[in-house]
Write a protein that holds these residues in place. Structure first.
Motif, short mmCIF file in Angstrom:
data_model
loop_
_atom_site.label_atom_id
_atom_site.label_comp_id
_atom_site.label_asym_id
_atom_site.label_seq_id
_atom_site.Cartn_x
_atom_site.Cartn_y
_atom_site.Cartn_z
N UNK A 1 0.82 -1.21 0.00
CA UNK A 1 0.00 0.00 0.00
C UNK A 1 0.86 1.26 0.00
N UNK A 2 2.04 1.18 0.58
CA UNK A 2 2.96 2.32 0.53
C UNK A 2 3.42 2.58 -0.90
N UNK A 3 3.65 1.53 -1.65
CA UNK A 3 4.03 1.70 -3.06
C UNK A 3 2.91 2.41 -3.82
N UNK A 4 1.67 1.97 -3.61
CA UNK A 4 0.53 2.59 -4.26
C UNK A 4 0.39 4.04 -3.81
N UNK A 5 0.56 4.29 -2.54
CA UNK A 5 0.50 5.65 -1.98
C UNK A 5 1.47 6.57 -2.70
N UNK A 6 2.70 6.12 -2.89
CA UNK A 6 3.71 6.95 -3.54
C UNK A 6 3.45 7.12 -5.03
N UNK A 7 2.99 6.06 -5.68
CA UNK A 7 2.74 6.12 -7.13
C UNK A 7 1.64 7.12 -7.45
N UNK A 8 0.60 7.20 -6.62
CA UNK A 8 -0.51 8.12 -6.90
C UNK A 8 -0.01 9.57 -6.91
N UNK A 9 0.77 9.96 -5.93
CA UNK A 9 1.27 11.33 -5.90
C UNK A 9 2.26 11.58 -7.04
N UNK A 10 3.08 10.59 -7.34
CA UNK A 10 4.07 10.74 -8.40
C UNK A 10 3.41 10.90 -9.76
N UNK A 11 2.30 10.20 -9.98
CA UNK A 11 1.59 10.34 -11.25
C UNK A 11 1.06 11.75 -11.43
#
Length: 239
Positions: free
Chosen positions: A159-169
């Motif tokens: 979930x941390x990976x998903x958390x970071x990917x959303x902001x990075x996108x």
């Protein structure tokens, strides 16, 4: 926003409509000043708790570009004179919390801000070795969630990976529009070999490569096909 130069819906629409995924580029290099300006606009993107979980690698060296073309399986767009590797950084939350307190843009850090980044955020984002903290927090959420609404994630390393990917996108979209405003086109590449990418570039182990952004001036037959988007009614529900 400056009242002397307000953004207009027409200008924004024109910029967004101009942006297309360009597959063929000229050899004209992108000036460093333009790259820097666009990256500065990229990091103005909204992001979770202002932890800014992203980083970028700007590739201009011809030898590295040649190696990245094979990483991208020979895609035409990968022949661009500039590739920006967009990375999500789920591992940077602790450092970001410390930097926010250290670099707060006022003489005094407000007490709620200091408490959030020294207490609340570390509790929320620290998943512990092998995720043991996340496991405990998931059980706690199940109990507390019966009585009230609460933030239920991220409570695992995935979930941390998903958390970071959303902001990075969000930052990546800012970056593409900024490049377009300077007259440079881009193509976000998701078709790449991540294992080989890590062999070519020094990428932190916990970083998540979100996309390789090919950038440059459009060449001949730069856009392959006409734009197709599904009707709004097909993807939107009104309540």
């Amino acid at each position: 926003m400056s009242p002397e130069h307000p953004a207009t819906p027409q200008a924004l629409r024109a910029l967004i409509e101009q942006r297309r995924a360009v597959r063929r580029f000229t050899a004209e290099p992108v000036p460093d000043a333009v790259i820097r300006d666009c990256l500065e606009l990229a990091i103005l993107a909204p992001n979770s708790c202002n932890l800014q979980p992203w980083s970028f690698q700007v590739i201009r060296d011809e030898q590295l570009l040649q190696r990245l073309r094979s990483v991208c399986m020979g895609q035409q767009a990968a022949k661009a004179p500039l590739i920006i590797v967009v990375l999500a950084r789920p591992d940077c939350w602790r450092d970001s919390c410390e930097q926010i307190i250290a670099q707060w843009p006022e003489p005094e850090v407000p007490a709620p801000i200091r408490h959030f980044y020294s207490k609340t955020a570390p509790f929320q984002y620290n998943q512990g070795w092998l995720g043991w903290r996340g496991l405990l927090k998931r059980q706690l959420v199940r109990v507390l969630g019966w009585r009230r609404a609460l933030m239920r994630t991220p409570n695992s390393h995935a979930q941390m990976r998903l958390w970071a990917v959303k902001s990075t996108a969000l930052a990546a979209e800012n970056l593409m529009l900024a490049l377009q405003s300077h007259g440079y086109c881009s193509c976000p590449l998701e078709g790449f070999d991540e294992v080989r990418l890590r062999r070519v570039l020094e990428i932190p182990r916990a970083a998540v490569p979100v996309m390789l952004l090919a950038v440059g001036k459009p060449g001949e037959r730069a856009v392959y096909n006409p734009r197709l988007r599904f009707p709004l009614e097909q993807r939107v529900e009104w309540h």
